[in-house]
Design an enzyme around this catalytic site. Structure first.
Site, PDB file in Angstrom:
ATOM      1  N   GLY A 180      -1.743  11.518   2.048  1.00  0.00           N
ATOM      2  CA  GLY A 180      -2.879  10.745   2.747  1.00  0.00           C
ATOM      3  C   GLY A 180      -2.235   9.401   2.600  1.00  0.00           C
ATOM      4  N   SER A 181      -2.886   8.530   3.656  1.00  0.00           N
ATOM      5  CA  SER A 181      -2.387   7.219   3.510  1.00  0.00           C
ATOM      6  C   SER A 181      -3.209   6.323   2.477  1.00  0.00           C
ATOM      7  CB  SER A 181      -2.753   6.606   4.912  1.00  0.00           C
ATOM      8  OG  SER A 181      -1.779   6.912   5.942  1.00  0.00           O
ATOM      9  N   GLY A 182      -3.046   5.085   2.077  1.00  0.00           N
ATOM     10  CA  GLY A 182      -3.570   4.376   1.290  1.00  0.00           C
ATOM     11  C   GLY A 182      -2.802   4.227  -0.127  1.00  0.00           C
ATOM     12  N   HIS A 183      -1.536   4.655   0.024  1.00  0.00           N
ATOM     13  CA  HIS A 183      -0.829   4.630  -1.148  1.00  0.00           C
ATOM     14  C   HIS A 183       0.508   3.615  -0.724  1.00  0.00           C
ATOM     15  CE1 HIS A 183      -2.776   8.026  -2.464  1.00  0.00           C
ATOM     16  NE2 HIS A 183      -2.356   8.812  -1.532  1.00  0.00           N
ATOM     17  N   LYS A 227       3.514  16.326  -3.000  1.00  0.00           N
ATOM     18  CA  LYS A 227       2.665  16.034  -4.343  1.00  0.00           C
ATOM     19  C   LYS A 227       1.701  16.981  -4.433  1.00  0.00           C
ATOM     20  CE  LYS A 227       1.390  11.787  -3.065  1.00  0.00           C
ATOM     21  NZ  LYS A 227       1.906  11.810  -1.673  1.00  0.00           N
ATOM     22  N   ASP A 270      -2.202  18.980   0.433  1.00  0.00           N
ATOM     23  CA  ASP A 270      -0.785  18.667   0.759  1.00  0.00           C
ATOM     24  C   ASP A 270       0.042  20.080   0.722  1.00  0.00           C
ATOM     25  OD1 ASP A 270      -1.919  16.279  -0.229  1.00  0.00           O
ATOM     26  OD2 ASP A 270       0.006  15.496   0.219  1.00  0.00           O
ATOM     27  N   HIS A 312      -6.100   8.671  -5.746  1.00  0.00           N
ATOM     28  CA  HIS A 312      -7.018   9.034  -4.748  1.00  0.00           C
ATOM     29  C   HIS A 312      -8.607   8.440  -4.900  1.00  0.00           C
ATOM     30  CE1 HIS A 312      -3.755  11.780  -4.051  1.00  0.00           C
ATOM     31  NE2 HIS A 312      -4.052  11.544  -2.547  1.00  0.00           N
TER      32      HIS A 312
END
Ligand SMILES: Nc1ncnc2c1ncn2[C@@H]1O[C@H](COP(=O)(O)OP(=O)(O)O)[C@@H](O)[C@H]1O
Ligand SMILES: Nc1ncnc2c1ncn2[C@@H]1O[C@H](COP(=O)(O)OP(=O)(O)O)[C@@H](O)[C@H]1O
Ligand SMILES: [Mg+2]
Ligand SMILES: [Mg+2]
Ligand SMILES: [Mg+2]
Ligand SMILES: [Mg+2]
Lengths: 211, 331, 331, 211
Positions: free
Chosen positions: B54-57, B105, B110, B219
């Site tokens: 996911g994005s945001g990391h 991860k 995932d 998250h």
């Protein structure tokens, strides 16, 4: 059973109804996912079924093909855990609809769908996932049709009822699967988002089938 | 909550274009996909090393694309695993015929999507291997649960696998060293504030002015435990002890440490944490080979940090020290 | 507001120790001073390049210590210029007999303290020169005011002066190229939130959920103007137009751009801004030689960003591209 | 005039009083600086005079040396704009006290202090800085002593009064110097922190002198 075209229209109507419902419930589902997950289940589901609804002109061919496309579209639009679970299971179970939608193929579809969810996600009943809504629903549907000889619509209504109990059942559980499991005992007291979206979808199927 | 965005639905897409606009000589976007690869991918004669999630990391994962680390990174929606077809395209674009290692991860989304992607790529005759990172010691590991999350230790896996691949090693070897990191790394995180996702626009959880969350993931999920506010030293001690309990290292063991910021923490505070962390390493008679401090694996604007400890032998030290030329990490 | 600190009074001191603990092979702290220098300072045969200012702008300044950039950085209290004696010690420690260039941001406190330090060092026979950076276009420049602030453009001055000094150039030459940057750079910033200093523990200013500040500096001060919330594209347009109006560049001019995060902004959003910035450069027919994106000059945990544009000629391009090996910037 | 030892004790008492006052007003000064500066003036001033107060055992020698040490300590403890302005000006003006504290040397000290602040900071009256409190105070003090022949204590009381007017005068001004100048017209309506701390220090000097 109705002819293929009528069935196709019913499926398309169901897709629209589900897409609309999930979009309306987007922030509710996200709130549930905020409490014990990562605050995206509403966005995931409404993005997924929104994409399916926009593709309805591509949804031609036999019923099983139409349903399969629903599954593959979800796979390539949703991501996360719910993408492969919903999308992959619909794709897999669509094979059971080769002969169109009948009471028998519906039961087979439901069973195959549940199997695939458990196969992929490895959740048991009581893991606090969509499986907790699905299992009683599928069991009830199967028994209503195969043993109690109820009409499919009645059987579906009973299945929705069972799914709702399943959703409520998730509340007091400690999660074993999905992101809620990271919370350990803090997941207790919260309703599972995926079980909830499963219920919403089934409610819309019942609604469309009743028309 | 306010954000520097146009529309939440476009943020990942625009971010990727903005990255390529900044580094056109380094990064290339796969047409129609939310996937970035090295501008020169696939690299002849080299095993591909890819990741995604996911994005945001950010800077994870695309910030680690480059010589000595990743060949490709798939960006899902915020906190949502990329879909299998995106991952499949990435794998294919990074395969030069030597096979591809996927660094995953440990989240069900995932893992499931990478598995499907692997099956798809295998059908196209790409040799694919996976390594699943699960360094988060906050969550108990068990056969009957989802297990531990993959968090900041993932960066060390990227570094080691990328360095091994750059040496020209074959896929099985690249996988072996990646797994060596997974077997020797532990991370524990905490949050002072929740993050705010673009979609929701509000904090994922509420936290009082005198509270913090221990055992968070990346998250925006709440942690395993809420606690009263503590000093930086106390927090560092708590996180470090949890990690060391889990790793159970021999005295004299060499380690690499990371103080990782969750995105909204001023760098100043990360160094305050590092000061105490290095004192604790001394107290435990651990030999610090290298100490990393920075924002490596973030949760958008969350305030907080995680502490990672990885036991290293000569092989891992060499691979961690090997050259890397990426946006977020250069060696 | 919660912070990862022990005591506000100790935060700068502990940060500096935490930095040295992380990078003992690169950084050395001057005993009894809040000053970090290269571990090997002074570097034989090289002009020293130093900077300094209040803390809270990390990675500025100590993050830029290393080959090809700074020899030393003095850290004042949060947002408070270092004192003259601290600066004097730094200058002396970085002088190898070739003289020292002080890169000063244009704040009265910084300028006065650096001036005093220069006088003190001169008494010890150190040749000292100053360059004062004032790239902030938000504030009108005038003989009768404090003038413009020095903000993110300062990093480019460090880079260019550091590269020139690394070439072995003499002090006057190092100063000349530093001033060339100052003459050609403009920056404009904005904030979505105030920052919170450790001492005050509360936001320096209040900002509504539908408001933002334009023309902010880097010390948590409010901007020149409060405006209604805008999209990332609109914000980028506003900042960029202000900078370009000020610089008044010829079409076809080569530039380097920076999207700088103020500390609390997720990197994701900086790239969204960069996407629009690069489109605007195109629209203005400016040739982007390099586009930097990241947290270079922060205000603690402030959410917001600044846009910097610097016109470059062949000499500046070469110096900006020259090798640098620092914690926060590697080339 | 009192002997050196008595004067020294008065100076030490004044230092303690100022340190205590600035520590008590720390958050008030910081609030003023939050509105039009960078929220550190309270911390700067109380850190600075706190350090001076802790050094009182080192404050020996003649009066001018004592006062000079106050200045150099401020220079090396405060930083920011106020460090060199307060510290540097005290250090510079301390030369005027070579002969001890008399009415005449006090006037000379005050004038030298104001000169140095303006020399360093380049602020005029009306720039919305400490100069706006200082200038009327120094002028009033000088005239009260030199032309009106008032006793020093009365002159000091009048000077404090003038400083207070100066502080109030800063409120409606648009800043031309210091960080507040970055705010352009938005600095209007706010009281200058440095003028305020100048007033507080003078009030304490008056207080101690009255005892
Ligand atoms: N292993 C699993 N088996 C069955 N269902 C699962 C599993 N993991 C997660 N789920 C379901 O998925 C839901 C979360 O979906 P979503 O939020 O869209 O994905 P993610 O968890 O990746 O953010 C959970 O509420 C749960 O019902
Ligand atoms: N150029 C100047 N001349 C006179 N006084 C000034 C000048 N610049 C600032 N000041 C005074 O200093 C005060 C601010 O001090 P402080 O907050 O401690 O330093 P900084 O502005 O560096 O944060 C202002 O309120 C003003 O009275
Ligand atoms: Mg979710
Ligand atoms: Mg998710
Ligand atoms: Mg200041
Ligand atoms: Mg101030």
């Amino acid at each position: 059973m109705a002819d293929t075209e009528t069935q196709r229209e019913a499926v398309l109507a169901a897709i629209d109804a589900v897409a609309e419902r999930l979009s309306a419930e987007k922030s509710y589902l996200t709130d549930l996912d905020s409490a014990i997950g990562d605050a995206d289940h509403g966005a995931n589901m409404s993005r997924g079924f929104g994409a399916v609804a926009e593709k309805t002109d591509e949804l031609d061919g036999d019923i099983d093909d139409v349903v399969k496309t629903v599954g593959t579209t979800l796979i390539s639009e949703v991501g996360g855990a719910s993408g492969p679970l919903y999308g992959g299971s619909i794709m897999f179970a669509s094979q059971e609809l080769e002969g169109g939608i009948t009471a028998e193929t519906s039961v087979a579809f439901a069973e195959a769908y549940l199997d695939k969810v458990q196969d992929r996600g490895d959740a048991q009943i009581g893991s606090k996932t969509m499986v907790d809504a699905l299992t009683p629903a599928v069991h009830t549907f199967k028994k209503s049709i195969e043993q109690d000889d109820l009409p499919p619509l009645t059987a579906l209504a009973k299945a929705v009822d069972a799914a709702e109990r399943g959703v409520n059942f998730t509340v007091p559980l400690k999660a074993k699967k999905g992101r809620a499991s990271y919370l350990d005992w803090r997941s207790v007291g919260h309703q599972d988002p995926g079980a909830t979206s499963t219920l919403f979808i089934m409610e819309e199927l019942l609604d469309v089938a009743s028309e | 909550m306010k954000k520097l965005i146009n529309d939440p639905a476009d943020v990942v897409d625009e971010m990727l274009d903005g990255m390529v606009a900044a580094y056109p000589d380094r990064l290339r976007r796969l047409d129609g996909y939310e996937v970035l690869v090295r501008a020169d991918a696939p690299v002849d004669g080299k095993v591909g090393v890819v990741s995604g999630g996911g994005s945001g990391h950010e800077p994870t994962h695309a910030g680690y694309i480059g010589d000595g680390m990743l060949d490709g990174a798939a960006a899902g929606q915020v906190f949502t695993s990329p879909t299998a077809d995106q991952l499949n395209e990435m794998v294919k674009a990074c395969d030069a015929g030597e096979g591809v290692l996927c660094v995953v991860k440990n989240y069900e989304g995932d893992v499931m999507n990478f598995e499907t992607a692997g099956e798809m790529a295998a059908m196209d005759d790409v040799e694919v291997e996976q390594v699943v990172v699960n360094d988060d010691v906050a969550v108990e590991d068990s056969l009957y649960t989802s297990g531990r999350r993959g968090v900041c230790g993932t960066i060390l896996v990227h570094k080691v696998a990328g360095a091994k691949a750059a040496e020209g090693a074959e896929l099985a070897e690249v996988k072996r060293v990646a797994e060596k990191v997974v077997d020797n790394v532990g991370t524990m995180g905490m949050a002072l504030t929740s993050c705010v996702t673009p979609e929701k626009g509000e904090p994922t959880f509420d936290l009082g002015e005198d509270e913090l969350e221990l055992g968070i993931g990346i998250h925006g999920e709440p942690g395993t435990q809420r606690a009263d506010m503590m000093s930086a030293d106390e927090i560092t001690e708590h996180l470090t002890e949890k990690v060391l309990d889990d790793l159970d290292l021999d005295s004299g063991q060499e380690v690499v440490t990371i103080v990782n910021g969750m995105g909204g923490t001023p760098e100043m505070e990360l160094f305050v944490v590092n000061k105490r962390l290095q004192e604790l390493m001394d107290d435990h008679d651990l030999q610090v080979h290298d100490a990393w401090v920075g924002d490596y694996m973030t949760s958008l604007d969350m305030m907080g940090c995680s502490v990672t400890v990885c036991a290293v032998d000569d092989e891992l030290k060499e691979l961690l020290d090997a050259p890397a030329d990426t946006l977020a990490l250069k060696r």
